[in-house]
Write a protein that holds these residues in place. Sequence first.
Motif, PDB file in Angstrom:
ATOM      1  N   LEU A  16       0.818  -1.209   0.000  1.00 17.60           N
ATOM      2  CA  LEU A  16       0.000   0.000   0.000  1.00 17.60           C
ATOM      3  C   LEU A  16       0.854   1.263   0.000  1.00 17.60           C
ATOM      4  O   LEU A  16       0.531   2.239  -0.685  1.00 17.60           O
ATOM      5  CB  LEU A  16      -0.944  -0.010   1.204  1.00 17.60           C
ATOM      6  CG  LEU A  16      -2.073  -1.032   1.146  1.00 17.60           C
ATOM      7  CD1 LEU A  16      -2.802  -1.092   2.489  1.00 17.60           C
ATOM      8  CD2 LEU A  16      -3.037  -0.696   0.026  1.00 17.60           C
ATOM      9  N   ALA A  17       1.944   1.259   0.750  1.00 22.04           N
ATOM     10  CA  ALA A  17       2.832   2.421   0.777  1.00 22.04           C
ATOM     11  C   ALA A  17       3.488   2.633  -0.586  1.00 22.04           C
ATOM     12  O   ALA A  17       3.614   3.778  -1.050  1.00 22.04           O
ATOM     13  CB  ALA A  17       3.892   2.257   1.860  1.00 22.04           C
ATOM     14  N   LEU A  64      -0.450   4.452   7.440  1.00 24.37           N
ATOM     15  CA  LEU A  64       0.277   3.198   7.225  1.00 24.37           C
ATOM     16  C   LEU A  64       1.471   3.094   8.163  1.00 24.37           C
ATOM     17  O   LEU A  64       1.759   2.022   8.701  1.00 24.37           O
ATOM     18  CB  LEU A  64       0.732   3.086   5.764  1.00 24.37           C
ATOM     19  CG  LEU A  64      -0.382   2.883   4.739  1.00 24.37           C
ATOM     20  CD1 LEU A  64       0.179   2.979   3.327  1.00 24.37           C
ATOM     21  CD2 LEU A  64      -1.079   1.555   4.949  1.00 24.37           C
ATOM     22  N   LEU A  65       2.160   4.200   8.362  1.00 25.70           N
ATOM     23  CA  LEU A  65       3.272   4.211   9.317  1.00 25.70           C
ATOM     24  C   LEU A  65       2.782   3.872  10.724  1.00 25.70           C
ATOM     25  O   LEU A  65       3.408   3.080  11.441  1.00 25.70           O
ATOM     26  CB  LEU A  65       3.971   5.569   9.320  1.00 25.70           C
ATOM     27  CG  LEU A  65       5.036   5.779  10.390  1.00 25.70           C
ATOM     28  CD1 LEU A  65       6.225   4.875  10.147  1.00 25.70           C
ATOM     29  CD2 LEU A  65       5.455   7.232  10.440  1.00 25.70           C
ATOM     30  N   ALA A  88      -2.745   4.602  17.546  1.00 24.32           N
ATOM     31  CA  ALA A  88      -4.131   4.492  17.060  1.00 24.32           C
ATOM     32  C   ALA A  88      -4.720   5.885  16.844  1.00 24.32           C
ATOM     33  O   ALA A  88      -5.443   6.116  15.869  1.00 24.32           O
ATOM     34  CB  ALA A  88      -4.977   3.698  18.038  1.00 24.32           C
ATOM     35  N   ASN A  89      -4.394   6.816  17.731  1.00 29.42           N
ATOM     36  CA  ASN A  89      -4.855   8.199  17.560  1.00 29.42           C
ATOM     37  C   ASN A  89      -4.223   8.842  16.333  1.00 29.42           C
ATOM     38  O   ASN A  89      -4.888   9.580  15.598  1.00 29.42           O
ATOM     39  CB  ASN A  89      -4.539   9.019  18.809  1.00 29.42           C
ATOM     40  CG  ASN A  89      -5.408   8.649  19.975  1.00 29.42           C
ATOM     41  OD1 ASN A  89      -6.497   8.110  19.807  1.00 29.42           O
ATOM     42  ND2 ASN A  89      -4.929   8.921  21.178  1.00 29.42           N
ATOM     43  N   VAL A  90      -2.936   8.584  16.117  1.00 36.12           N
ATOM     44  CA  VAL A  90      -2.258   9.125  14.931  1.00 36.12           C
ATOM     45  C   VAL A  90      -2.916   8.587  13.669  1.00 36.12           C
ATOM     46  O   VAL A  90      -3.171   9.333  12.713  1.00 36.12           O
ATOM     47  CB  VAL A  90      -0.749   8.786  14.963  1.00 36.12           C
ATOM     48  CG1 VAL A  90      -0.097   9.057  13.623  1.00 36.12           C
ATOM     49  CG2 VAL A  90      -0.044   9.562  16.057  1.00 36.12           C
ATOM     50  N   MET A  91      -3.192   7.287  13.665  1.00 35.74           N
ATOM     51  CA  MET A  91      -3.823   6.677  12.496  1.00 35.74           C
ATOM     52  C   MET A  91      -5.199   7.290  12.226  1.00 35.74           C
ATOM     53  O   MET A  91      -5.505   7.681  11.094  1.00 35.74           O
ATOM     54  CB  MET A  91      -3.960   5.170  12.688  1.00 35.74           C
ATOM     55  CG  MET A  91      -4.547   4.453  11.487  1.00 35.74           C
ATOM     56  SD  MET A  91      -4.763   2.691  11.763  1.00 35.74           S
ATOM     57  CE  MET A  91      -3.071   2.153  11.663  1.00 35.74           C
ATOM     58  N   ALA A  92      -6.004   7.393  13.258  1.00 37.19           N
ATOM     59  CA  ALA A  92      -7.345   7.954  13.080  1.00 37.19           C
ATOM     60  C   ALA A  92      -7.275   9.411  12.643  1.00 37.19           C
ATOM     61  O   ALA A  92      -8.006   9.829  11.741  1.00 37.19           O
ATOM     62  CB  ALA A  92      -8.142   7.826  14.372  1.00 37.19           C
ATOM     63  N   ALA A  93      -6.394  10.190  13.253  1.00 38.96           N
ATOM     64  CA  ALA A  93      -6.277  11.601  12.901  1.00 38.96           C
ATOM     65  C   ALA A  93      -5.817  11.785  11.460  1.00 38.96           C
ATOM     66  O   ALA A  93      -6.329  12.645  10.732  1.00 38.96           O
ATOM     67  CB  ALA A  93      -5.325  12.305  13.858  1.00 38.96           C
TER      68      ALA A  93
END
Length: 158
Positions: A16-17, A64-65, A88-93
């Motif tokens: 994906l990356a 993805l990171l 998880a917060n970074v991903m959602a944000a």
Amino acid sequence: MNSQQILPLRIAICVLALGAAIAQIFVIPRAASSYAEAYPEVAYLAAPYAAASIVAVVGIEVALLAGWQILSIAKREESFTSSVLGWANVMAASLVFTAAVLVGVFAHAFFVANIGGPAILFGLFSSTAFGAGAVVARRAVTREILFDSREQHPFVVP
């Protein structure tokens, strides 16, 4: 999560990356110039829409990171940690950021520039649903992390 599950997920993240990088470097700029040639009346929108699309893909790459980092924590078999919730917060944000950028592009195209039609309206609704889905997925991940933590350590409140 065991190591047999982590390897395929890491391979998927890498694919994906790579696809996101190819889209940023080749696909989006070429598509923008192609549409600018095909529709000269709105060619002035090619550069800003391409830039916004590339920025939206950066949001996906950040997600993805974050997924890679969460898999690294899972591989070390750590259960509840603040770093998992942080990632998880970074991903959602980042996914909400991507959705917001795309909603902005589609809303501008539909309401301000008066271009598009059903496809632009579908893009607007899909982007909105994508952002809402990121928020719901974050809640589910948080709930699962907290549940796993209580299951492993029933007397410790995270």
